[in-house]
Write a protein that holds these residues in place. Structure first.
Motif, PDB file in Angstrom:
ATOM      1  N   ILE A  90       0.872  -1.180   0.000  1.00  0.00           N
ATOM      2  CA  ILE A  90       0.000   0.000   0.000  1.00  0.00           C
ATOM      3  C   ILE A  90       0.905   1.224   0.000  1.00  0.00           C
ATOM      4  CG2 ILE A  90      -1.836   1.228   1.207  1.00  0.00           C
ATOM      5  CD1 ILE A  90      -2.657  -1.484   2.416  1.00  0.00           C
ATOM      6  N   ASP A  91       0.985   1.899  -1.142  1.00  0.00           N
ATOM      7  CA  ASP A  91       2.059   2.870  -1.333  1.00  0.00           C
ATOM      8  C   ASP A  91       1.894   4.159  -0.537  1.00  0.00           C
ATOM      9  OD1 ASP A  91       0.062   4.073  -2.799  1.00  0.00           O
ATOM     10  OD2 ASP A  91       1.107   3.975  -4.719  1.00  0.00           O
ATOM     11  N   TYR A  92       0.695   4.454  -0.025  1.00  0.00           N
ATOM     12  CA  TYR A  92       0.540   5.666   0.768  1.00  0.00           C
ATOM     13  C   TYR A  92       0.784   5.419   2.260  1.00  0.00           C
ATOM     14  CZ  TYR A  92      -4.181   3.772   1.475  1.00  0.00           C
ATOM     15  OH  TYR A  92      -5.235   2.954   1.780  1.00  0.00           O
ATOM     16  N   LEU A  93       1.075   4.154   2.623  1.00  0.00           N
ATOM     17  CA  LEU A  93       1.440   3.824   3.994  1.00  0.00           C
ATOM     18  C   LEU A  93       2.959   3.698   4.103  1.00  0.00           C
ATOM     19  CD1 LEU A  93      -1.204   1.089   4.924  1.00  0.00           C
ATOM     20  CD2 LEU A  93      -1.299   3.547   5.362  1.00  0.00           C
ATOM     21  N   THR A  94       3.452   3.677   5.317  1.00  0.00           N
ATOM     22  CA  THR A  94       4.875   3.477   5.552  1.00  0.00           C
ATOM     23  C   THR A  94       5.188   1.986   5.559  1.00  0.00           C
ATOM     24  OG1 THR A  94       4.657   3.299   7.946  1.00  0.00           O
ATOM     25  CG2 THR A  94       4.888   5.525   7.020  1.00  0.00           C
ATOM     26  N   PRO A  95       6.468   1.604   5.466  1.00  0.00           N
ATOM     27  CA  PRO A  95       6.822   0.194   5.627  1.00  0.00           C
ATOM     28  C   PRO A  95       6.322  -0.375   6.942  1.00  0.00           C
ATOM     29  CG  PRO A  95       8.667   1.383   4.684  1.00  0.00           C
ATOM     30  CD  PRO A  95       7.649   2.412   5.045  1.00  0.00           C
ATOM     31  N   ALA A  96       6.480   0.367   8.028  1.00  0.00           N
ATOM     32  CA  ALA A  96       6.022  -0.122   9.329  1.00  0.00           C
ATOM     33  C   ALA A  96       4.523  -0.384   9.316  1.00  0.00           C
ATOM     34  CB  ALA A  96       6.384   0.876  10.422  1.00  0.00           C
ATOM     35  N   GLU A  97       3.762   0.507   8.692  1.00  0.00           N
ATOM     36  CA  GLU A  97       2.305   0.331   8.639  1.00  0.00           C
ATOM     37  C   GLU A  97       1.928  -0.849   7.759  1.00  0.00           C
ATOM     38  OE1 GLU A  97       0.978   4.983   9.346  1.00  0.00           O
ATOM     39  OE2 GLU A  97       1.467   4.287   7.327  1.00  0.00           O
TER      40      GLU A  97
END
Length: 207
Positions: A90-97
């Motif tokens: 999900i490109d609008y989230l961060t890696p952690a998310e």
């Protein structure tokens, strides 16, 4: 007893036959590598094992039960975790998310294990390189509690040193966490880590 099986699996679209009677028995605690020339059906086989598609003929079984009878969505949700060649993050989230969506543990240790810094773990996916996104995709799969990991070219966009590290992590996931890990790969260094090498050619699998 195998955790995941393919029984006489055929797959075709229009007039093109991709798989011609594939039978496999895959166990927990082992790393499997599927090798074969481009276009031979490796990704198709992985998709069928993961319940992303249904065979034209034959069965896919999890713990001895046909996944079609209990629902492909349930199989994808509860039994398998994917590393997609196109990442599918999900490109609008961060890696952690992204990683937090798959598991209950804090995502940073897994991301750091795969070479991302805490600062990179807080950036949006869209700002990361392809190699970094690949690591996030692997971290997301490993964070899941699913007993089966299906990975399509998991080291394809990584440098040689990082690819070796990822191969070791996948091997540890099989041996140390008692998972069934199945990778489609052209990476011979990764294949050498496998407990079992499966070769797919002309729609048929051989050892």
């Amino acid at each position: 007893m195998p955790i995941l099986e393919a029984r006489d699996v055929h797959y075709a679209y229009e007039t093109h036959r991709v798989l011609r009677g594939v039978s496999l028995a895959l166990e927990r605690g082992k790393l499997y590598a599927i090798l074969g020339p481009s276009g031979c059906g490796k990704t198709t086989l992985l998709s069928l094992l993961g319940g992303l598609d249904s065979p034209t003929q034959g069965q896919i079984l999890f713990d001895g039960e046909d996944i079609a009878q209990h629902g492909l969505a349930r199989h994808r949700r509860d039994h398998v975790s994917f590393v997609f060649q196109a990442y599918n993050l999900i490109d609008y989230l961060t890696p952690a998310e992204n990683v937090a969506l798959s598991g209950t543990r804090h995502p940073l240790p897994r991301l750091e294990q795969l070479g991302l810094t805490p600062e990179e773990a807080r950036r949006r996916i869209a700002t990361l390189s392809g190699g970094q996104q690949q690591r996030v995709a692997i971290a997301r799969a490993l964070a899941s509690q699913a007993p089966v990991i299906l990975a399509d070219e998991p080291t394809g966009n990584l440098d040689a040193d990082t690819a070796r590290e990822i191969a070791g992590i996948l091997q540890d996931s099989a041996h140390g966490e008692n998972r069934c890990v199945v990778v489609v790969t052209h990476d011979h260094a990764l294949a050498k880590r496998a407990d079992v090498i499966l070769r797919l050619k002309r729609g048929v699998v051989s050892l």
